[in-house]
Design an enzyme around this catalytic site. Structure first.
Site, PDB file in Angstrom:
ATOM      1  N   GLY A   1      21.298  14.638 -35.922  1.00 26.56           N
ATOM      2  CA  GLY A   1      21.591  15.725 -34.993  1.00 26.56           C
ATOM      3  C   GLY A   1      20.547  15.894 -33.903  1.00 26.56           C
TER       4      GLY A   1
ATOM      5  CG  ASP B   1      23.645  13.115 -40.310  1.00 26.38           C
ATOM      6  OD1 ASP B   1      24.860  13.337 -40.414  1.00 26.38           O
ATOM      7  OD2 ASP B   1      22.895  13.824 -39.605  1.00 26.38           O
TER       8      ASP B   1
ATOM      9  CG  ASP C   1      28.566  15.456 -48.223  1.00 24.76           C
ATOM     10  OD1 ASP C   1      27.891  16.507 -48.087  1.00 24.76           O
ATOM     11  OD2 ASP C   1      29.815  15.451 -48.252  1.00 24.76           O
TER      12      ASP C   1
ATOM     13  CE1 TYR D   1      23.095  28.122 -37.639  1.00 25.34           C
ATOM     14  CE2 TYR D   1      22.574  29.787 -35.998  1.00 25.34           C
ATOM     15  CZ  TYR D   1      22.284  28.595 -36.623  1.00 25.34           C
ATOM     16  OH  TYR D   1      21.187  27.858 -36.224  1.00 25.34           O
TER      17      TYR D   1
HETATM   18  P1  NAD Z   1      23.035  19.423 -35.290  1.00 22.05           P
HETATM   19  O1  NAD Z   1      24.388  20.009 -35.464  1.00 22.05           O
HETATM   20  O2  NAD Z   1      22.718  18.736 -34.024  1.00 22.05           O
HETATM   21  O3  NAD Z   1      22.730  18.412 -36.485  1.00 22.05           O
HETATM   22  C1  NAD Z   1      23.117  18.673 -37.812  1.00 22.05           C
HETATM   23  C2  NAD Z   1      23.338  17.353 -38.505  1.00 22.05           C
HETATM   24  O4  NAD Z   1      23.779  17.631 -39.830  1.00 22.05           O
HETATM   25  C3  NAD Z   1      24.441  16.488 -37.857  1.00 22.05           C
HETATM   26  O5  NAD Z   1      23.942  15.222 -37.532  1.00 22.05           O
HETATM   27  C4  NAD Z   1      25.535  16.408 -38.914  1.00 22.05           C
HETATM   28  O6  NAD Z   1      26.193  15.163 -38.958  1.00 22.05           O
HETATM   29  C5  NAD Z   1      24.725  16.647 -40.180  1.00 22.05           C
HETATM   30  N1  NAD Z   1      25.553  17.124 -41.284  1.00 22.05           N
HETATM   31  C6  NAD Z   1      26.626  17.952 -41.235  1.00 22.05           C
HETATM   32  N2  NAD Z   1      27.137  18.102 -42.466  1.00 22.05           N
HETATM   33  C7  NAD Z   1      26.383  17.354 -43.308  1.00 22.05           C
HETATM   34  C8  NAD Z   1      26.425  17.110 -44.691  1.00 22.05           C
HETATM   35  N3  NAD Z   1      27.371  17.634 -45.480  1.00 22.05           N
HETATM   36  N4  NAD Z   1      25.477  16.313 -45.235  1.00 22.05           N
HETATM   37  C9  NAD Z   1      24.523  15.747 -44.460  1.00 22.05           C
HETATM   38  N5  NAD Z   1      24.442  15.941 -43.111  1.00 22.05           N
HETATM   39  C10 NAD Z   1      25.365  16.728 -42.564  1.00 22.05           C
HETATM   40  O7  NAD Z   1      21.982  20.592 -35.585  1.00 22.05           O
HETATM   41  P2  NAD Z   1      20.490  20.736 -35.036  1.00 22.05           P
HETATM   42  O8  NAD Z   1      20.549  21.404 -33.722  1.00 22.05           O
HETATM   43  O9  NAD Z   1      19.765  19.459 -35.187  1.00 22.05           O
HETATM   44  O10 NAD Z   1      19.955  21.828 -36.065  1.00 22.05           O
HETATM   45  C11 NAD Z   1      19.276  21.483 -37.244  1.00 22.05           C
HETATM   46  C12 NAD Z   1      18.893  22.761 -37.970  1.00 22.05           C
HETATM   47  O11 NAD Z   1      18.102  23.592 -37.105  1.00 22.05           O
HETATM   48  C13 NAD Z   1      20.083  23.647 -38.391  1.00 22.05           C
HETATM   49  O12 NAD Z   1      19.780  24.276 -39.613  1.00 22.05           O
HETATM   50  C14 NAD Z   1      20.159  24.679 -37.304  1.00 22.05           C
HETATM   51  O13 NAD Z   1      20.713  25.875 -37.771  1.00 22.05           O
HETATM   52  C15 NAD Z   1      18.690  24.873 -36.978  1.00 22.05           C
HETATM   53  N6  NAD Z   1      18.512  25.426 -35.628  1.00 22.05           N
HETATM   54  C16 NAD Z   1      18.814  24.684 -34.531  1.00 22.05           C
HETATM   55  C17 NAD Z   1      18.646  25.240 -33.264  1.00 22.05           C
HETATM   56  C18 NAD Z   1      18.985  24.455 -32.010  1.00 22.05           C
HETATM   57  O14 NAD Z   1      18.945  25.050 -30.913  1.00 22.05           O
HETATM   58  N7  NAD Z   1      19.283  23.169 -32.114  1.00 22.05           N
HETATM   59  C19 NAD Z   1      18.167  26.546 -33.131  1.00 22.05           C
HETATM   60  C20 NAD Z   1      17.898  27.284 -34.285  1.00 22.05           C
HETATM   61  C21 NAD Z   1      18.048  26.694 -35.533  1.00 22.05           C
HETATM   62  C1  AKB Z   2      22.870  28.147 -31.886  1.00 22.86           C
HETATM   63  O1  AKB Z   2      23.096  28.513 -30.713  1.00 22.86           O
HETATM   64  O2  AKB Z   2      23.677  28.268 -32.829  1.00 22.86           O
HETATM   65  C2  AKB Z   2      21.520  27.564 -32.186  1.00 22.86           C
HETATM   66  C3  AKB Z   2      20.588  28.633 -32.650  1.00 22.86           C
HETATM   67  C4  AKB Z   2      19.849  29.442 -31.672  1.00 22.86           C
HETATM   68  O3  AKB Z   2      20.471  28.843 -33.835  1.00 22.86           O
HETATM   69  N1  AKB Z   2      21.038  26.889 -31.021  1.00 22.86           N
END
Ligand code: NAD
Ligand code: AKB
Length: 319
Positions: A12, A35, A53, A143
């Site tokens: 991700g 992943d 998974d 969420y």
């Molecule tokens: P993303 O959606 O880009 O990546 C998540 C990854 O998880 C994907 O590659 C997906 O294929 C994988 N995934 C989904 N289901 C799965 C499963 N059953 N088993 C294994 N892998 C699986 O998310 P991200 O932006 O990289 O976020 C990562 C973490 O950080 C999350 O917990 C998110 O809530 C948190 N977060 C992200 C942000 C942001 O702005 N990106 C902000 C706050 C918090």
């Molecule tokens: C979202 O918008 O869901 C994320 C976050 C701030 O947790 N980028």
């Protein structure tokens, strides 16, 4: 002792960049990406990758044993907008994955865990400006509810079972290496792509909604600094506020226009506007600064310049 790190959800937005940085520090073979889908070539070709998974606890434990994993970063989750459209999966995935990983440490199979929270733990009854670490938290999205429950889980496992779990409430993250995965803050990544490819962007949030954001290099550095901090400096085990830079879509569009003068922005708010309206516009991260020395590097101006430069290069290579 050699640390061996398993990253779950590594394909991700955050995982792609985290794997690359951790492999530089700990060595390619000691950082296992995993992943349910493949990652970019840089990740797939530089070290181990496992199809995992995270709902499959037996497979998780087999992989931990196979590589003698010592640390786990759990990044698999449904983000705010996607989870709102599939609330059962949002709840199941976000909660179950967390329990599976916390139990690894509770059972003595790994030493340290990183699990990210989010500004989504806050809600419309939270003070919106300079939101403090400790405050009212009434999230209104599935969420946000999973993130808030997850924070309580972290603290519970730390207090009851001595689990060394560390966490950051990330703001919206902006990076050029990987696409965002279905969040409310994704506009702040999409806008850069469209500014370069089309010279215009239709924003799904209203022009004046301020949100806390952060450039990915800062977020990755914060994550690694927190994970490498001595345990006694990590005084908050639920999750740390992290501020980043706060701006509205209009301010971001004006900053991009300084580099792409004909850039045009239109606003067509959809269901994500309501989610964004329930989140803070700025964050107080004094605890992270005091406890483990956190310091932000990228301003809006520096981030915009770097995003545009890197994305222009990327599109040139594709063309
Ligand atoms: P993303 O959606 O880009 O990546 C998540 C990854 O998880 C994907 O590659 C997906 O294929 C994988 N995934 C989904 N289901 C799965 C499963 N059953 N088993 C294994 N892998 C699986 O998310 P991200 O932006 O990289 O976020 C990562 C973490 O950080 C999350 O917990 C998110 O809530 C948190 N977060 C992200 C942000 C942001 O702005 N990106 C902000 C706050 C918090
Ligand atoms: C979202 O918008 O869901 C994320 C976050 C701030 O947790 N980028």
């Amino acid at each position: 002792m050699q640390e061996v790190i398993l990253i779950i959800g590594s394909s991700g937005q955050i995982g792609t960049e985290l794997v690359i940085e951790l492999r530089k520090i700990y060595g390619n073979e000691n950082v296992i990406a995993s992943d349910i889908r493949q990652s970019c070539d840089e990740v797939m070709n530089s070290g181990p990758f496992e199809n995992l998974d995270i709902m499959d606890e037996k497979l998780l434990r087999n992989i931990v044993a196979k590589y003698k994993v010592t640390q786990v970063y759990l990044l698999a989750a449904l983000l705010s907008a996607t989870a709102e459209q599939n609330i059962e999966l949002g709840w199941e995935l976000n909660m179950r994955s967390h329990s599976h990983v916390l139990d690894l440490a509770k059972d003595g199979l790994v030493k340290k865990i990183f699990w990210p929270s989010s500004i989504a733990v806050f809600g419309s009854t939270t003070p919106m400006e300079n939101t403090p670490q400790y405050t009212v938290m009434e999230p209104s999205t599935v969420y946000g509810i999973t993130k808030q429950a997850g924070e309580r889980w972290n603290e519970y496992y730390f207090n009851k079972f001595g689990v060394d779990v560390r966490s950051i409430r990330y703001p919206g993250l902006i990076g050029w290496k990987a696409a965002p995965g279905g969040g409310t803050t994704d506009y702040a990544v999409d806008i850069f792509h469209k500014a370069i490819t089309d010279g215009k962007y239709e924003c799904f949030l209203a022009e004046n909604i301020g949100l806390p954001m952060m450039y990915m290099p800062d977020a990755i550095r914060a994550t690694i600094e927190l994970m490498e901090a001595p345990a006694e400096q990590v005084k908050i085990r639920s999750s740390y506020n992290l501020a980043g830079v706060s701006f509205t879509p209009k301010t971001l569009s004006e900053e991009i226009s300084k580099h792409i003068p004909n850039f045009k922005m239109r606003y067509q708010p959809d269901f994500r506007q309501e989610i964004a309206s329930s989140w803070p516009s700025s964050i107080d991260d004094t605890h992270a600064q005091n406890d483990w020395g956190w310091k932000l590097k990228y301003t809006l101006e520096k981030m915009t310049l770097d995003m545009l430069r890197n994305l222009k290069e990327k599109y040139k290579k594709i063309a």
